[in-house]
Design a protein around this motif. Structure first.
Motif, mmCIF file in Angstrom:
data_model
loop_
_atom_site.group_PDB
_atom_site.id
_atom_site.type_symbol
_atom_site.label_atom_id
_atom_site.label_comp_id
_atom_site.label_asym_id
_atom_site.label_seq_id
_atom_site.Cartn_x
_atom_site.Cartn_y
_atom_site.Cartn_z
ATOM 1 N N ASN A 192 7.367 1.165 7.069
ATOM 2 C CA ASN A 192 7.569 2.489 6.498
ATOM 3 C C ASN A 192 6.407 3.394 6.883
ATOM 4 O O ASN A 192 5.324 3.308 6.321
ATOM 5 C CB ASN A 192 7.694 2.361 4.980
ATOM 6 N N ARG A 195 0.809 -1.210 0.000
ATOM 7 C CA ARG A 195 0.000 0.000 0.000
ATOM 8 C C ARG A 195 0.842 1.260 0.000
ATOM 9 O O ARG A 195 0.332 2.356 0.136
ATOM 10 C CB ARG A 195 -0.927 0.008 1.231
ATOM 11 N N PHE A 217 11.239 14.115 2.408
ATOM 12 C CA PHE A 217 10.243 13.310 1.710
ATOM 13 C C PHE A 217 10.878 12.092 1.054
ATOM 14 O O PHE A 217 10.326 10.999 1.076
ATOM 15 C CB PHE A 217 9.546 14.185 0.657
ATOM 16 N N ILE A 263 10.867 -4.195 3.585
ATOM 17 C CA ILE A 263 10.298 -2.895 3.909
ATOM 18 C C ILE A 263 8.866 -2.875 3.420
ATOM 19 O O ILE A 263 8.602 -3.089 2.241
ATOM 20 C CB ILE A 263 11.073 -1.747 3.252
ATOM 21 N N ASN A 264 7.960 -2.672 4.329
ATOM 22 C CA ASN A 264 6.559 -2.594 3.956
ATOM 23 C C ASN A 264 5.923 -1.352 4.537
ATOM 24 O O ASN A 264 6.317 -0.875 5.607
ATOM 25 C CB ASN A 264 5.784 -3.815 4.461
ATOM 26 N N ASN A 265 4.937 -0.903 3.831
ATOM 27 C CA ASN A 265 4.161 0.218 4.319
ATOM 28 C C ASN A 265 3.361 -0.199 5.555
ATOM 29 O O ASN A 265 3.017 -1.376 5.724
ATOM 30 C CB ASN A 265 3.227 0.654 3.180
ATOM 31 N N GLU A 291 5.258 8.509 5.414
ATOM 32 C CA GLU A 291 4.096 9.253 4.903
ATOM 33 C C GLU A 291 4.384 10.722 4.592
ATOM 34 O O GLU A 291 3.912 11.632 5.272
ATOM 35 C CB GLU A 291 2.948 9.194 5.910
ATOM 36 N N GLY A 292 5.177 10.920 3.555
ATOM 37 C CA GLY A 292 5.574 12.284 3.231
ATOM 38 C C GLY A 292 4.595 13.025 2.354
ATOM 39 O O GLY A 292 4.651 14.240 2.218
ATOM 40 N N PHE A 304 3.583 -3.469 -5.151
ATOM 41 C CA PHE A 304 4.343 -4.699 -5.345
ATOM 42 C C PHE A 304 3.749 -5.815 -4.478
ATOM 43 O O PHE A 304 3.287 -5.574 -3.364
ATOM 44 C CB PHE A 304 5.804 -4.453 -4.971
ATOM 45 N N GLY A 362 2.507 2.518 -2.390
ATOM 46 C CA GLY A 362 2.469 3.283 -3.633
ATOM 47 C C GLY A 362 2.578 2.423 -4.867
ATOM 48 O O GLY A 362 1.746 2.477 -5.767
ATOM 49 N N LYS A 411 7.792 -10.308 -2.160
ATOM 50 C CA LYS A 411 8.863 -9.569 -1.472
ATOM 51 C C LYS A 411 9.370 -10.372 -0.274
ATOM 52 O O LYS A 411 10.566 -10.519 -0.065
ATOM 53 C CB LYS A 411 8.314 -8.209 -1.025
ATOM 54 N N THR A 437 0.081 -1.893 4.746
ATOM 55 C CA THR A 437 0.278 -3.251 4.232
ATOM 56 C C THR A 437 0.384 -4.226 5.403
ATOM 57 O O THR A 437 -0.275 -5.262 5.435
ATOM 58 C CB THR A 437 1.576 -3.338 3.410
ATOM 59 N N GLU A 454 11.307 6.712 0.333
ATOM 60 C CA GLU A 454 11.772 5.750 -0.663
ATOM 61 C C GLU A 454 12.614 4.718 0.060
ATOM 62 O O GLU A 454 13.447 5.061 0.903
ATOM 63 C CB GLU A 454 12.577 6.481 -1.739
ATOM 64 N N GLU A 455 12.440 3.457 -0.282
ATOM 65 C CA GLU A 455 12.982 2.416 0.597
ATOM 66 C C GLU A 455 14.500 2.437 0.760
ATOM 67 O O GLU A 455 15.013 2.257 1.867
ATOM 68 C CB GLU A 455 12.487 1.032 0.166
HETATM 69 C C1 LIG Z 1 9.763 9.517 -3.202
HETATM 70 C C2 LIG Z 1 9.123 8.327 -2.582
HETATM 71 C C3 LIG Z 1 8.441 8.460 -1.386
HETATM 72 C C4 LIG Z 1 7.843 7.366 -0.781
HETATM 73 N N1 LIG Z 1 7.188 7.565 0.380
HETATM 74 C C5 LIG Z 1 6.622 6.487 0.984
HETATM 75 C C6 LIG Z 1 5.933 6.662 2.209
HETATM 76 O O1 LIG Z 1 5.808 7.771 2.710
HETATM 77 N N2 LIG Z 1 5.388 5.572 2.804
HETATM 78 C C7 LIG Z 1 5.497 4.335 2.253
HETATM 79 O O2 LIG Z 1 4.990 3.394 2.844
HETATM 80 N N3 LIG Z 1 6.124 4.148 1.090
HETATM 81 C C8 LIG Z 1 6.700 5.194 0.434
HETATM 82 N N4 LIG Z 1 7.349 4.993 -0.737
HETATM 83 C C9 LIG Z 1 7.418 3.635 -1.304
HETATM 84 C C10 LIG Z 1 8.579 2.866 -0.723
HETATM 85 O O3 LIG Z 1 9.733 3.089 -1.518
HETATM 86 C C11 LIG Z 1 8.328 1.392 -0.744
HETATM 87 O O4 LIG Z 1 7.989 1.021 -2.042
HETATM 88 C C12 LIG Z 1 7.235 0.952 0.158
HETATM 89 O O5 LIG Z 1 7.467 1.352 1.457
HETATM 90 C C13 LIG Z 1 7.145 -0.545 0.096
HETATM 91 O O6 LIG Z 1 6.109 -0.992 0.912
HETATM 92 P P1 LIG Z 1 4.863 -1.758 0.319
HETATM 93 O O7 LIG Z 1 5.351 -2.838 -0.551
HETATM 94 O O8 LIG Z 1 4.142 -2.218 1.512
HETATM 95 O O9 LIG Z 1 4.100 -0.745 -0.458
HETATM 96 C C14 LIG Z 1 7.944 6.090 -1.375
HETATM 97 C C15 LIG Z 1 8.603 5.972 -2.575
HETATM 98 C C16 LIG Z 1 9.190 7.054 -3.174
HETATM 99 C C17 LIG Z 1 9.902 6.868 -4.471
#
Ligand SMILES: Cc1cc2nc3c(=O)[nH]c(=O)nc-3n(C[C@H](O)[C@H](O)[C@H](O)COP(=O)(O)O)c2cc1C
Ligand code: SF4
Ligand code: SF4
Ligand code: FES
Lengths: 160, 738
Positions: free
Chosen positions: B213, B186, B301, B339-341, B216-217, B191, B188, B196, B344, B305-306
């Protein structure tokens, strides 16, 4: 905070047991910077010098990390930190007008501090109360739904 | 708190707690203490309840919950055993709630939710239109339990998934279940989470990490925050299950420092879980160990990114690194890391308990489950919502959000934050999931939905998002660092009225270069807001560039300012507001002097009735055929620029502007004219030419009968048809203003 006194191991936490000493220390550098900032309001040069000694990293490296992150300031800040939210929701509902009202009133630009060190004006991404947009925070208090008339009220409570 | 050292004991504890905590037959108020409601005074309400109940000697249990969702109507609360849902509560009402509801069982009617002041009230929470269409999986406990009390979570069925995993599943089975559920990240990109985890499980390395993660920027999103504040244990449980599946021993939660309450509640949750033996060594006596620590972000922000996030945890500048190696194989300190949101991970315990098949029955085939959105902008009900994937934007905006505020018109909806795009009316029926949004040039992103109405300028919005990403670019890749800057300069030019032909194409060209030449997701998606607004709102860009006109009247420095003489009631506020002395006053009223006007919008904002108009310039157009010759317009003109001139027909006069540049577009002439002899047009150049090159003297009516109605004239003069064409405004000039 007395930098000499800090217990580095405790801050590193349980992962410390598996990390190289240097990695462990580096992993709490940002945390220490945050503590100094929250106590002093900014990162004074001599505190950083002490931190550099305590952790054993060159001062340049510490500045390198600190200057990357927006949270850290190298100049003293005002007693009251006014943050106008410029997040999407607030922007869409007219945060520009709030900011320009405050700028005019205190005669400072965003990121600046008044000469008497009373007020610092900043903008933030999103403070998480988008439902109340437009939002501003004064130190930790949140002011919501600042439509143009309430800007005066906000100014008043800042001055108090 | 006593350590629980076996699974059976946890089960027993839950049964006991359920009787105590989850029974709904006692006096209990659940007051929302989320960030938005706290800002509106919910702590005072809690205090008042506690004082009153001890004063009156009635037992009232006060539960301080996390965000209940309907932030717009806060502070909100639920009252048990009756189940009433109160909104906009203030502490002064507490006595009334106690005397009416808690003592007598009748609702306090003025605190009940109503669609509008004239509608019948709605008593129960799940009957509210805002909640009806929601499916709450991640938010199942949010707004219900006290996040600082682990027993509440356990009573609500918490840690049952952990129990199931530890007692009856092997790590492989857990992984298989998550894989089968098709759970997608979740954060973004969407995946597949199971894949993973599998990479990390298979990766070599004794040490493995799980990172949540919570950075939350995205400015305009607060889902992860509400979750961490309102139900921190569900995140911990998800992390525990992940750790069990991939055999990790250490975990980090990375939270923005701007979220102090989330940090506090998570810290409390970790401490309590450790005390109960649900975190730490030898969890529930099974020998499984997992340790969690919190790391606070420092306001960047890109650290969401992971790879940047991992650098930041390690203590470096948070700059992304190329992938591969992916974190799953080489992450924190070189060890395999998942790394997961936050959201998620919070879905995981539900999947384990209910099974992958059940989970897949919710949402769409490719994107199963639910998604939490932060619904904000110009909708009636803003707040936190959870809906099944595949729901349409229309359902979200109109059914849940209650439509657009103040009866304005819907214009656009922005999804995915600074990486996403703006969608227009044609997408309202789009079922949303990861693919459908990407197909139309936007993104799921973290889940902000910002609704915009006709008062929002799309060029300005694009500029807003781009200036955000431009500032946040870490600077590693030149296309991202310089390209976004160049795009921003062009947008700045356009919105200040200096746009040139070709600017749109330049934006598209640079945008595509930035997308293809950047290392991380920030650069790869930064041009999206610009490109998508160009795609769906190109006419607005063109208006800004060609006509120097902003239809939403947002961009300063565009358009011509004028006071509509027929609406103005001469209060004089605008004259006082204008620091450039551009508002002038004559005997006939107020007008704006274009030479002095800097288009600062002060007059426009101050006018109480919207008589100050911003738009294309207007100028009168004389229609000789209609003119009665009364000369009312001549007297009405604010600058006395109109004069009566005799036409070729002796004794017949029509008005004429000998110096069209003097006209201030007050429109009074047209307003007083009752025969249609003088109207306003935006075809300023043509009208000016006509005033300067043609003179009434040349006008001769050919037919005696029409003598008083000047008719067709010789060919090099104007005709009625021509007049009509110019009377039509290029833009409809809204009578009310903005
Ligand atoms: C610029 C940028 C900012 C991101 N900010 C966040 C964020 O605030 N929170 C988040 O969970 N993932 C963010 N992501 C995505 C993470 O890189 C990563 O894909 C994600 O945490 C993976 O978790 P998921 O598989 O559960 O989605 C961001 C990615 C980019 C490129
Ligand atoms: S794309 Fe931008 S933010 Fe990402 S690594 Fe490159 S310069 Fe940094
Ligand atoms: S503020 Fe509006 S009503 Fe008042 S004088 Fe100006 S244009 Fe007229
Ligand atoms: S955008 Fe202002 S609080 Fe979220």
């Amino acid at each position: 905070m007395d930098i000499e006194e800090i217990n580095v191991e405790e801050k590193i936490g349980p992962v410390g047991e598996i990390l190289k000493e240097e990695d462990g220390k580096l992993s709490v550098l940002i945390h220490f910077l945050q503590i100094i900032q929250s106590e002093e309001g900014y990162l004074p040069g001599d505190s950083l010098a002490k931190l550099s000694k305590r952790l054993g990293f060159p001062l340049s490296e510490i500045y390198g990390v600190a200057s990357f992150y927006k949270q850290f300031n190298f100049k003293p800040r005002g007693k009251k930190v006014v943050r106008v939210c410029m997040g999407t929701a607030c922007y869409v509902r007219g945060a520009e007008n709030v900011l320009s009202g405050l700028k005019e009133e205190f005669d400072i630009k965003e990121g600046e501090t008044t000469e008497d060190l009373r007020i610092t004006l900043e903008t933030v991404g999103c403070v998480g109360c988008c439902g109340l947009a437009p939002v501003a925070t004064v130190n930790d208090a949140v002011f919501g739904e600042i439509v143009s008339k309430k800007v005066d009220k906000l100014i008043k409570s800042i001055k108090e | 708190m006593e350590r629980i050292n076996s699974i059976a004991k946890l089960k027993n504890l839950r049964i006991r707690l359920k009787e105590n905590i989850s029974n709904t037959d006692r006096n209990r108020v659940r007051v929302c203490c989320g960030t938005a409601c706290s800002a509106q005074g919910s702590h005072k309400i809690v205090q008042a309840f506690e004082e009153e109940s001890s004063l009156k000697g009635i037992g009232i249990e006060v539960v301080k919950t996390g965000c209940q969702g309907l932030c717009q109507k806060g502070p909100v609360m639920g009252v048990e055993p009756y189940g009433y849902f109160y909104q906009k509560v203030s502490y002064e009402r507490v006595k009334e709630i106690i005397s009416k509801t808690l003592s007598a069982g009748v609702p306090v009617r003025r605190l009940l939710y109503r669609e509008s002041a004239a509608d019948d009230p709605i008593e129960k929470m799940d009957e509210l239109p805002f909640y009806k269409k929601q499916v709450r999986i991640v938010l199942r406990n949010n707004g219900f339990i006290d996040p600082c009390n682990i027993y509440h979570y356990i009573a609500a069925g918490g840690y049952a998934a952990l129990e199931k995993v530890l007692s009856s599943m092997t790590p492989e089975q857990v992984l298989e279940e998550v894989k089968r559920s098709n759970l997608r990240g979740r954060g973004g990109a969407g995946f597949l989470t199971g894949i993973k985890w599998e990479y990390a499980k298979k990766a070599h390395g004794k040490l493995k990490f799980v990172v949540a993660n919570g950075d939350e920027g995205d400015p305009g999103a607060f889902m992860d925050r509400s979750l961490m504040e309102g139900d921190p244990h569900s995140l911990l449980e998800g992390m525990l299950i992940c750790a069990y599946a991939i055999n990790a021993r250490y975990g980090f939660i990375y939270v923005r420092h701007e979220y102090p309450l989330a940090v506090k509640n998570l810290t409390t949750a970790i401490k309590q879980a450790e005390k109960l033996g649900l975190l730490g060594g030898n969890i529930l006596g099974t020998g499984f160990s997992f340790l969690v620590d919190i790391r606070q972000g420092a306001g960047a922000f890109v650290c969401g990114e992971e790879t940047a996030l991992m650098r930041s945890i390690e203590g470096y500048r948070g700059m992304p690194t190329p992938r591969p190696p992916f974190p799953a194989t080489e992450g924190l300190w070189g060890n395999p890391t998942v790394i997961n949101n936050v959201e998620t991970l919070a879905q995981v315990s539900y999947i384990i308990l209910k099974g992958a098949d059940h989970y897949r029955s919710i949402g769409t085939e490719k994107s199963p489950g639910t998604k939490v959105f932060a619904l904000t902008g110009k909708v009636v009900n803003t707040g936190l919502i959870e809906v099944p994937m595949g729901i349409t934007l229309k359902e979200i905006i109109y059914d849940i959000g209650g439509g657009i505020r103040n009866n304005r018109r819907f214009k656009a909806v922005q999804t995915g934050g600074p990486s996403g795009g703006c969608l227009s009316e044609e997408h309202l029926y789009l079922p949303i999931d990861f693919e459908s949004l990407a197909d139309v040039g936007s993104m799921m992103g973290s889940g902000g939905i910002v609704v915009m109405d006709e008062d929002n300028c799309m060029v300005d919005i694009a500029k807003f998002f781009l200036s955000f990403t431009q500032k946040e670019s870490c600077g590693k890749c030149p296309p991202c660092r310089i390209g976004t800057y160049q795009m921003l300069e062009i947008l700045e030019k356009i919105t200040s009225g200096n746009g040139e032909e070709g600017d749109i194409e330049r934006l598209e060209k640079i945008g595509n270069l930035v997308k293809s030449g950047s290392l991380c997701g920030l650069g790869q998606t930064a041009p999206n807001p610009v490109l998508s607004t160009i795609k769906y709102f190109r006419d607005e860009y063109e208006e800004h560039i060609k006509d120097k006109y902003c239809r939403a009247k947002v961009c300063k420095g565009l358009g011509v300012y004028r006071i509509d003489g027929s609406e103005c009631f001469s209060c004089g506020l605008c004259k006082r507001a204008c620091v450039f002395d551009a508002v002038k006053e004559t005997k006939e009223g107020f007008y704006i002097d274009r030479d002095c006007c800097t288009k600062c919008k002060a007059c426009y904002l101050v006018c109480p009735i919207g008589a100050v108009k911003i738009g294309g310039r207007l100028i009168p157009w004389v229609v000789p055929e209609q003119c009665e010759g009364c000369s009312d317009c001549v007297h009405a003109c604010a600058v006395q620029g109109l004069k009566m001139y005799e036409t070729g027909n002796e004794g017949i006069f029509i008005p004429w502007l000998s110096d069209p540049d003097a006209c201030v577009s007050c429109g009074k002439c047209a307003a007083v004219c009752c025969s249609g002899g003088i109207v306003l047009t935006t075809h300023v150049e043509e009208a000016k030419q006509r005033f300067l090159t043609k003179r009434p003297k040349g006008l001769v009516a050919e037919d005696e009968k029409k003598k008083c109605r000047l008719g067709m004239t010789d060919s090099n003069d104007f005709t009625l048809a021509e007049s009509e064409r110019y009377q039509k405004d290029k833009y409809t000039i809204d009578k009310k203003g903005g």
